[in-house]
Design a protein around this motif. Structure first.
Motif, PDB file in Angstrom:
ATOM      1  N   LEU A 170      85.881  32.598  23.302  1.00  0.00           N
ATOM      2  CA  LEU A 170      84.644  32.936  23.998  1.00  0.00           C
ATOM      3  C   LEU A 170      83.747  33.700  23.031  1.00  0.00           C
ATOM      4  O   LEU A 170      84.100  34.793  22.581  1.00  0.00           O
ATOM      5  CB  LEU A 170      84.929  33.785  25.235  1.00  0.00           C
ATOM      6  CG  LEU A 170      85.439  33.048  26.467  1.00  0.00           C
ATOM      7  CD1 LEU A 170      85.773  34.052  27.568  1.00  0.00           C
ATOM      8  CD2 LEU A 170      84.419  32.054  26.971  1.00  0.00           C
ATOM      9  N   GLU A 171      82.605  33.128  22.694  1.00  0.00           N
ATOM     10  CA  GLU A 171      81.683  33.750  21.766  1.00  0.00           C
ATOM     11  C   GLU A 171      80.372  34.026  22.488  1.00  0.00           C
ATOM     12  O   GLU A 171      79.763  33.104  23.050  1.00  0.00           O
ATOM     13  CB  GLU A 171      81.439  32.840  20.560  1.00  0.00           C
ATOM     14  CG  GLU A 171      82.691  32.571  19.743  1.00  0.00           C
ATOM     15  CD  GLU A 171      82.422  31.672  18.560  1.00  0.00           C
ATOM     16  OE1 GLU A 171      81.240  31.223  18.429  1.00  0.00           O
ATOM     17  OE2 GLU A 171      83.350  31.397  17.785  1.00  0.00           O
ATOM     18  N   PRO A 172      79.923  35.278  22.506  1.00  0.00           N
ATOM     19  CA  PRO A 172      78.646  35.584  23.175  1.00  0.00           C
ATOM     20  C   PRO A 172      77.492  34.834  22.522  1.00  0.00           C
ATOM     21  O   PRO A 172      77.474  34.585  21.314  1.00  0.00           O
ATOM     22  CB  PRO A 172      78.516  37.098  22.990  1.00  0.00           C
ATOM     23  CG  PRO A 172      79.910  37.579  22.736  1.00  0.00           C
ATOM     24  CD  PRO A 172      80.598  36.478  21.988  1.00  0.00           C
ATOM     25  N   GLY A 173      76.543  34.469  23.340  1.00  0.00           N
ATOM     26  CA  GLY A 173      75.373  33.751  22.864  1.00  0.00           C
ATOM     27  C   GLY A 173      74.452  33.445  24.029  1.00  0.00           C
ATOM     28  O   GLY A 173      74.613  33.996  25.128  1.00  0.00           O
ATOM     29  N   PHE A 174      73.514  32.583  23.806  1.00  0.00           N
ATOM     30  CA  PHE A 174      72.591  32.184  24.869  1.00  0.00           C
ATOM     31  C   PHE A 174      72.308  30.703  24.746  1.00  0.00           C
ATOM     32  O   PHE A 174      71.852  30.220  23.697  1.00  0.00           O
ATOM     33  CB  PHE A 174      71.282  32.965  24.787  1.00  0.00           C
ATOM     34  CG  PHE A 174      70.325  32.618  25.900  1.00  0.00           C
ATOM     35  CD1 PHE A 174      70.439  33.226  27.147  1.00  0.00           C
ATOM     36  CD2 PHE A 174      69.330  31.665  25.703  1.00  0.00           C
ATOM     37  CE1 PHE A 174      69.573  32.903  28.179  1.00  0.00           C
ATOM     38  CE2 PHE A 174      68.452  31.336  26.731  1.00  0.00           C
ATOM     39  CZ  PHE A 174      68.577  31.959  27.971  1.00  0.00           C
ATOM     40  N   THR A 175      72.624  29.972  25.814  1.00  0.00           N
ATOM     41  CA  THR A 175      72.355  28.549  25.880  1.00  0.00           C
ATOM     42  C   THR A 175      72.260  28.123  27.332  1.00  0.00           C
ATOM     43  O   THR A 175      72.858  28.755  28.212  1.00  0.00           O
ATOM     44  CB  THR A 175      73.460  27.736  25.166  1.00  0.00           C
ATOM     45  OG1 THR A 175      73.137  26.343  25.245  1.00  0.00           O
ATOM     46  CG2 THR A 175      74.804  27.979  25.801  1.00  0.00           C
ATOM     47  N   LEU A 176      71.521  27.083  27.574  1.00  0.00           N
ATOM     48  CA  LEU A 176      71.393  26.509  28.911  1.00  0.00           C
ATOM     49  C   LEU A 176      72.258  25.270  29.082  1.00  0.00           C
ATOM     50  O   LEU A 176      72.137  24.560  30.079  1.00  0.00           O
ATOM     51  CB  LEU A 176      69.929  26.158  29.202  1.00  0.00           C
ATOM     52  CG  LEU A 176      68.947  27.333  29.233  1.00  0.00           C
ATOM     53  CD1 LEU A 176      67.519  26.820  29.432  1.00  0.00           C
ATOM     54  CD2 LEU A 176      69.309  28.324  30.339  1.00  0.00           C
TER      55      LEU A 176
END
Length: 313
Positions: free
Chosen positions: A66-72
């Motif tokens: 699990l890698e934090p980030g931002f995607t839709l």
């Protein structure tokens, strides 16, 4: 000579007014400080986990970590295929199936809960008898939900008591397959588990009704149905709304009942989220949970448009 006005002695149990200082010169803390402990508990155990789920729903999907980030991409994957073909996508079908169960269970629990509450409130004169009836209703809650669901299997199975009784009475010549592992068994189990959550708030509202209103309706020549519809039901709106919120939130997020009584063959939103988490698809499951939360909040907001809960309480 004018008489001197006598001041009325204040009662030792009377609470100090705003013009009278509190005893020992101590002032009560401000309201925001009194609400601070409960606000901290609410923030720690409700708001923060909810915000964490929302954050994880935007993380990139990875098969290993699990890698934090931002995607839709999670929301795009969730609604992939919707609108591109004439057939509904899997997600929409799943939500429609869950909403179908929610509506059927809500309607059945409302009818049963209102009927039971009306009988206990208006046809059981003794408070002791009402307490005994409520104790009997809570006895099933002493056992696990899974145990109560499994108890239906020997009754509804192909060789169960219901099929044997129907064939013995000559009503049918073969076992009925739709009694178990079907939509009927799922709705039946939901109604069995959630009727009490609908009945108790309605009963609480009925006990607050002034009995003189019923006598006035009877004196005006109203029938029993007219009194029920025009007097009892409007005064029970708060209880109906609270019970509806309980039932809707429990059914929309449930996955155990659908899995056990549906034979792992019926889809629901809660079951889909459970499967996604079992395959370690946490961002996708979090996105599905956020959409589910939004749908439930929209339903509750629509119910609140019908009854202003804060004003009624």
């Amino acid at each position: 000579m004018a008489r001197r006005a006598r001041s009325r002695p204040s009662s030792p149990w009377a609470s100090p007014t705003r013009s009278e200082p509190a005893e020992n010169g101590m002032k009560s803390p401000p309201s925001w400080l009194q609400a601070l402990p409960m606000g901290g508990v609410f923030l720690l155990f409700f708001a923060m986990p909810l915000l964490l789920i929302v954050a994880v729903s935007f993380w990139p999907q990875n098969e290993y970590t699990l890698e934090p980030g931002f995607t839709l991409d999670n929301y795009t994957t969730l609604f992939s295929g919707c609108g591109s073909t004439d057939e509904l996508c899997v997600t929409v079908k799943t939500y429609l199936s869950t909403l179908k169960f929610c509506f059927l269970v809500w309607l059945a629990t409302l009818v049963l809960g209102f009927t039971l509450a009306y009988f206990v409130a208006f046809h059981v004169p003794s408070l002791a008898a009402q307490t005994v009836l409520f104790t009997i209703l809570t006895i099933p809650f002493w056992t696990s939900n899974v145990i109560r669901m499994i108890s239906w299997i020997p009754l509804l199975g192909r060789n169960g008591l219901v099929n044997q009784s129907l064939m013995g009475a000559g009503i049918t010549d073969h076992p009925l397959d739709w009694l178990l592992y079907s939509d009927f068994s799922v709705v039946l189990a939901f109604v069995h588990l959630n009727t009490t959550f609908m009945m108790v708030p309605i009963f609480n509202s009925m006990m607050k009704i002034d009995r003189s209103l019923l006598e006035a309706a009877d004196d005006c020549g109203a029938t029993a149905w007219q009194t029920l519809w025009n007097v009892v039901v409007p005064l029970c709106r708060t209880g109906i709304l609270i019970g509806s919120i309980f039932v809707i939130t429990l059914v929309m997020g449930d996955f155990v009942t659908v899995g056990v009584m549906g034979g792992q063959q019926i889809a629901s939103v809660g079951k889909t989220i459970q499967v996604q988490t079992s395959y370690l698809q946490f961002p996708l499951a979090a996105a599905n949970a956020v959409v589910l939360l939004a749908v439930v909040l929209l339903i509750i907001a629509a119910l609140n448009r019908l009854v202003d809960l804060r004003k009624e309480l």
